[in-house]
Design a protein around this motif. Structure first.
Motif, short mmCIF file in Angstrom:
data_model
loop_
_atom_site.label_atom_id
_atom_site.label_comp_id
_atom_site.label_asym_id
_atom_site.label_seq_id
_atom_site.Cartn_x
_atom_site.Cartn_y
_atom_site.Cartn_z
N ASP A 163 -2.31 10.07 3.78
CA ASP A 163 -3.68 9.81 3.99
C ASP A 163 -4.77 10.76 4.85
OD1 ASP A 163 -6.33 8.51 4.32
OD2 ASP A 163 -5.59 6.72 5.58
N ASP A 209 1.97 6.26 5.61
CA ASP A 209 0.78 5.16 4.99
C ASP A 209 1.34 4.61 3.76
OD1 ASP A 209 -1.86 4.00 5.72
OD2 ASP A 209 -2.74 5.27 4.72
N ALA A 217 -11.32 4.55 4.11
CA ALA A 217 -11.02 3.24 3.89
C ALA A 217 -10.27 2.88 2.64
CB ALA A 217 -12.00 2.22 4.14
N GLU A 218 -9.30 3.69 2.02
CA GLU A 218 -8.85 3.73 0.94
C GLU A 218 -7.71 2.78 0.59
OE1 GLU A 218 -7.56 5.09 3.40
OE2 GLU A 218 -5.37 5.03 3.07
N MET A 229 0.24 9.82 9.11
CA MET A 229 -0.25 9.47 8.05
C MET A 229 0.72 9.74 6.83
SD MET A 229 -2.77 7.38 8.50
CE MET A 229 -2.00 6.91 9.94
N GLY A 267 -6.60 1.05 11.80
CA GLY A 267 -6.38 1.46 13.12
C GLY A 267 -6.80 0.50 14.01
N THR A 279 -0.54 -0.57 5.79
CA THR A 279 -0.88 0.06 7.03
C THR A 279 -2.45 0.37 7.13
OG1 THR A 279 -0.31 2.10 6.13
CG2 THR A 279 1.20 1.27 7.48
N LEU A 280 -3.15 -0.92 7.09
CA LEU A 280 -4.32 -0.72 6.87
C LEU A 280 -5.60 -0.30 7.69
CD1 LEU A 280 -5.61 -1.67 3.76
CD2 LEU A 280 -6.50 -3.55 4.99
N ALA A 317 -0.43 -1.54 10.52
CA ALA A 317 -0.72 -0.33 11.16
C ALA A 317 -0.36 -0.24 12.28
CB ALA A 317 -2.19 -0.21 11.03
N LYS A 335 0.94 -1.29 -0.22
CA LYS A 335 0.01 -0.09 0.11
C LYS A 335 0.99 1.34 0.12
CE LYS A 335 -3.19 2.61 3.05
NZ LYS A 335 -4.01 2.57 4.04
N LYS A 347 -10.24 12.62 8.17
CA LYS A 347 -9.53 12.30 9.82
C LYS A 347 -9.42 13.77 10.60
CE LYS A 347 -6.43 8.55 8.15
NZ LYS A 347 -6.89 7.40 9.12
N MET A 364 3.92 0.09 12.55
CA MET A 364 4.52 1.00 11.52
C MET A 364 5.74 1.83 12.09
SD MET A 364 2.52 3.84 9.53
CE MET A 364 2.18 5.20 10.75
N ARG A 412 -7.64 -0.60 1.03
CA ARG A 412 -8.19 -1.70 0.31
C ARG A 412 -8.68 -1.36 -1.13
NH1 ARG A 412 -12.50 -2.01 4.97
NH2 ARG A 412 -10.92 -1.01 5.94
N1 BES Z 1 -3.93 4.58 7.00
C1 BES Z 1 -5.23 4.09 7.69
C2 BES Z 1 -5.02 3.08 8.73
C3 BES Z 1 -3.86 3.40 9.92
C4 BES Z 1 -4.37 4.21 11.27
C5 BES Z 1 -2.48 3.13 9.79
C6 BES Z 1 -3.42 4.60 12.21
C7 BES Z 1 -1.71 3.53 10.71
C8 BES Z 1 -1.88 3.94 11.76
C9 BES Z 1 -6.34 3.65 7.10
O1 BES Z 1 -6.40 3.99 5.61
C10 BES Z 1 -7.65 4.02 7.60
O2 BES Z 1 -7.89 5.20 7.68
N2 BES Z 1 -8.32 3.13 7.96
C11 BES Z 1 -9.66 3.39 8.70
C12 BES Z 1 -10.68 2.31 8.04
C13 BES Z 1 -12.16 2.63 8.60
C14 BES Z 1 -12.50 4.00 7.68
C15 BES Z 1 -12.81 1.53 8.07
C16 BES Z 1 -9.47 3.02 10.31
O3 BES Z 1 -8.76 2.27 10.52
O4 BES Z 1 -10.14 3.79 10.96
#
Ligand code: BES
Ligand code: MN
Ligand code: ZN
Length: 500
Positions: A272, A290, A350-351, A287, A379, A376-377, A466, A267, A279, A469, A353
Motif C-alpha cells: 500500500d 497490508d 483509503a483502499e 505496508m 492507522g 489492516t484498515l 492495523a 484485505k 504515503k 499487525m 474498504r
Molecule cells: N493500510 C493502511 C492502514 C494501516 C496503517 C495499516 C498503519 C497498518 C499500519 C490503510 O490503507 C490506510 O492507508 N488508511 C488510511 C485511511 C485514511 C486515508 C482515511 C489511514 O489510516 O491513514
C-alpha cells in the motif's frame, strides 16, 4: 521441530533436556519434579530449601542431571504462584522458555506440564503450551544469506509430558495447538515477505498450493472475470499496478451439503503506497504487511481443514497492489461496486474498504450467511487501541458474543466499537452514494460504517488489525515482525460453530 504428547513419568522419556515447571511457594516436590529430584540425589530439594531456586515466574535454572537420568541437562522453569496461572500466561511463558531453550541449544526436549494443570483443563494447557513453543520459536530469517545471521541453535523435537490420568486430554490439546501455531506462522510468513516476493500472483499460488495439499477448493478470479462481475470498487485499487490483481476464493465444505458458509474475508493489499494520495516515505515499508487480513483468512481455513471441523467455510481474499501511476485511480473518481452502489474515491489511500466492499458482496452472493472480515484498515486503530487489542465492529450481538468467546480462547484480545447511524453522516457523498473517507474524526468507525453498507442484513463483523499487525520485539508468543493475528481467533470462532 515436532511437538507430541506423552504420559509421564518424565524419567521414562529419553531427551537431551528435561524441563520441569516449579511453582512459587512449593515446599515438597510431587510428580515429575519429585521423580527427577530423587534420581538427582535431592539436588532440587536442597536448592529450594537454600533459596537458590524460588519458582518465580520466568526463573530458569539449568542443572547437570547426574548419572542416573536419561537427559543431558535439567531445566527448572519458575512459573510463579499457582493460583495466578492463566492459559494466556502459560502460553507466553512457554514461548519465552522456548526461546531460552533455543539459546542454550537444548536439543530434544521433554517438558513436564503437570505443575500447571492443577485447576486448569489439561486439553487447554496442552494447546497453549504447543502454541507457545511454535509461536515463540518463529523467526523470519529466510533472506539472511550469512550463517552468522541465522543462528544455528535449535530446539529439537519436543515431548509434552502429562500425568497418565490426563495424558489423553493433553495429547488432544497439543495436536490442536500444533495446527493453530503452524497456521499462525503461515500467516506470519506471508505477511513478513517483502512485496516484491509476495505479489498478488504469489499469494494466489501459495493459496493454491495449500489448497492442493489439504484437498480444499481454490478459485482465482482474474481481472477479466472481476470486470465481468462488475467489481469496480476492487478493480479501481488495482488500476495503478502492473501486477495483475488476484481475487482468491478458498472453499472448505466440512458438512455433507454445500451452503450456509461462514465467509472469512481478508484485505489483501500486497503493498500500500497510498496510490495517488501517496504515503510519506518514512515507515512505508511496513505496508508490505497490508495483506495480513488475506494471509489470516488463508491460514485460518488451512487450520480449519486440518482440524476437519464439521462446518462450511469460505476464505475470500481480494489481492492487489495499491500503486500510483498514469493509470491509477485519482481523488474524486467515482467507481461502482458489484452491488451497484456508487463510491466517490476521495483518498486513494483509503483502499482497503474499496476491496472489502466487493469481496463482501461477492461472499454474500455466493453462499456466505455470516461474514467476518479482517483488515489492516486504519492507522486510527493504533491511536485508539495501540498494539494490544483488535477493534471489532459488528452488526449482530450474537455474532460478537461468539467472537468474544473465541478471543478468550486464543488470547488475541478484541474490543468492540460502536456503529451508531450518526457516523454514517460523515461518509455521505455529494456526488455518489458514499465516499471512501469520513474526515479526521473517528476514522476507524467511519471506515467500518463504509464496509457495513455492503454487509446488508447479513450478520457481519469487521476486525481492524492495523494496530496489532506486527511486533517490534520478542515478547511471549509474539516475535518481532508480523503477528499472524487473528488466525487463532478465527479458527476458534469457526470451531465454536462446529460444536453448536
Ligand atoms: N493500510 C493502511 C492502514 C494501516 C496503517 C495499516 C498503519 C497498518 C499500519 C490503510 O490503507 C490506510 O492507508 N488508511 C488510511 C485511511 C485514511 C486515508 C482515511 C489511514 O489510516 O491513514
Ligand atoms: Mn491505504
Ligand atoms: Zn491499506
Amino acid at each position: 521441530m515436532q511437538i507430541t504428547a506423552a504420559a509421564g513419568p518424565i524419567t521414562n522419556i529419553a531427551a537431551d533436556t528435561y524441563v520441569l515447571p516449579l511453582a512459587q511457594g512449593i515446599r515438597t516436590l510431587t510428580g515429575d519434579l519429585a521423580a527427577v529430584d530423587a534420581l538427582m540425589g535431592g539436588t532440587i530439594t536442597s536448592m529450594l530449601n537454600d533459596g537458590l531456586i524460588k519458582g518465580i515466574g520466568g526463573e530458569i535454572t539449568v542443572l547437570p542431571p547426574g548419572r542416573r537420568l536419561k537427559a543431558k541437562r535439567v531445566v527448572i522453569a519458575g512459573v510463579g504462584e499457582r493460583p495466578k496461572m492463566t492459559l494466556d500466561g502459560i502460553r507466553d511463558r512457554a514461548a519465552n522458555l522456548a526461546r531460552r531453550l533455543r539459546d542454550i541449544d537444548a536439543g530434544t526436549v521433554a517438558a513436564s506440564v503437570q505443575e500447571q494443570s492443577g485447576r486448569l483443563d489439561a486439553t487447554d494447557v496442552g494447546r497453549v503450551i504447543a502454541e507457545g513453543f511454535i509461536l515463540g520459536l518463529y523467526r523470519f530469517d529466510r533472506h539472511h544469506t550469512k550463517a552468522a545471521d541465522r543462528p544455528a541453535n535449535t530446539v529439537g523435537d519436543v515431548t509434552i509430558v502429562e500425568s497418565t490420568r490426563k495424558a489423553r486430554q493433553s495429547a488432544a490439546g497439543v495436536a490442536e495447538g500444533v495446527i493453530l501455531g503452524e497456521a499462525t506462522n503461515l500467516a506470519r510468513d506471508l505477511g513478513n515477505e517483502p512485496s516484491n516476493l509476495m505479489t498478488p500472483t504469489i499469494v494466489a499460488s501459495r493459496a493454491q498450493q495449500m489448497a492442493n495439499e489439504l484437498g480444499i477448493e481454490c478459485r482465482i478470479i482474474e481481472r477479466a472475470e472481476a470486470e465481468r462481475l462488475k467489481m469496480g470498487s476492487y478493480l479501481s485499487v488495482a488500476n495503478g499496478s502492473v501486477q495483475p490483481p488476484k481475487f482468491i476464493v478458498l472453499t472448505y465444505t466440512g458438512l455433507r451439503r454445500r451452503g450456509g458458509y461462514i465467509g472469512l474475508v481478508g484485505k489483501g493489499i500486497t503493498f500500500d503506497t497510498g496510490g495517488i494520495s501517496i504515503k510519506p516515505a518514512e515507515g512505508m515499508e511496513a505496508m508490505k504487511g497490508d495483506m495480513t487480513g488475506a494471509a489470516s483468512v488463508i491460514a485460518a481455513i488451512s487450520a480449519i481443514a486440518r482440524l476437519k471441523l464439521p462446518v462450511n467455510v469460505m476464505a475470500v481474499a481480494p489481492c492487489t497492489e495499491n500503486m500510483p501511476s498514469g493509470s491509477a485511480t485519482k481523488p474524486g473518481d467515482v467507481v461502482y461496486a458489484m452491488d451497484g452502489q456508487s463510491i466517490e474515491v476521495l483518498n486513494t489511500d483509503a483502499e482497503g474498504r474499496l476491496v472489502l466492499a466487493d469481496a463482501i458482496v461477492w461472499a454474500r452472493q455466493n453462499g456466505c450467511t455470516t461474514v467476518v472480515d479482517v483488515a489492516t484498515l486504519t492507522g486510527a486503530m493504533s491511536v485508539a487501541l495501540g498494539n494490544v487489542r483488535t477493534g471489532v465492529f459488528c452488526n449482530n450481538d450474537r455474532l460478537y458474543a461468539e467472537l468474544e468467546k473465541a478471543s478468550a480462547i486464543s488470547g488475541e484480545k478484541i474490543w468492540r466499537f460502536p456503529l451508531d447511524p450518526e457516523y454514517f453522516e460523515s461518509i455521505k457523498s455529494d456526488v455518489a452514494d458514499i465516499k471512501n473517507t469520513g474526515g479526521r474524526l473517528a476514522g476507524s468507525i467511519t471506515a467500518a460504517k463504509f464496509i457495513e453498507c455492503f454487509a446488508g442484513d447479513t450478520p457481519w463483523a469487521h476486525m481492524d488489525i492495523a494496530g496489532v499487525m506486527a511486533a517490534t520485539t520478542d515478547r511471549g508468543w509474539k516475535v518481532k515482525g508480523n503477528n499472524g493475528t487473528p488466525v487463532r481467533t478465527l479458527v476458534q470462532f469457526v470451531k465454536g460453530r462446529a460444536r453448536a
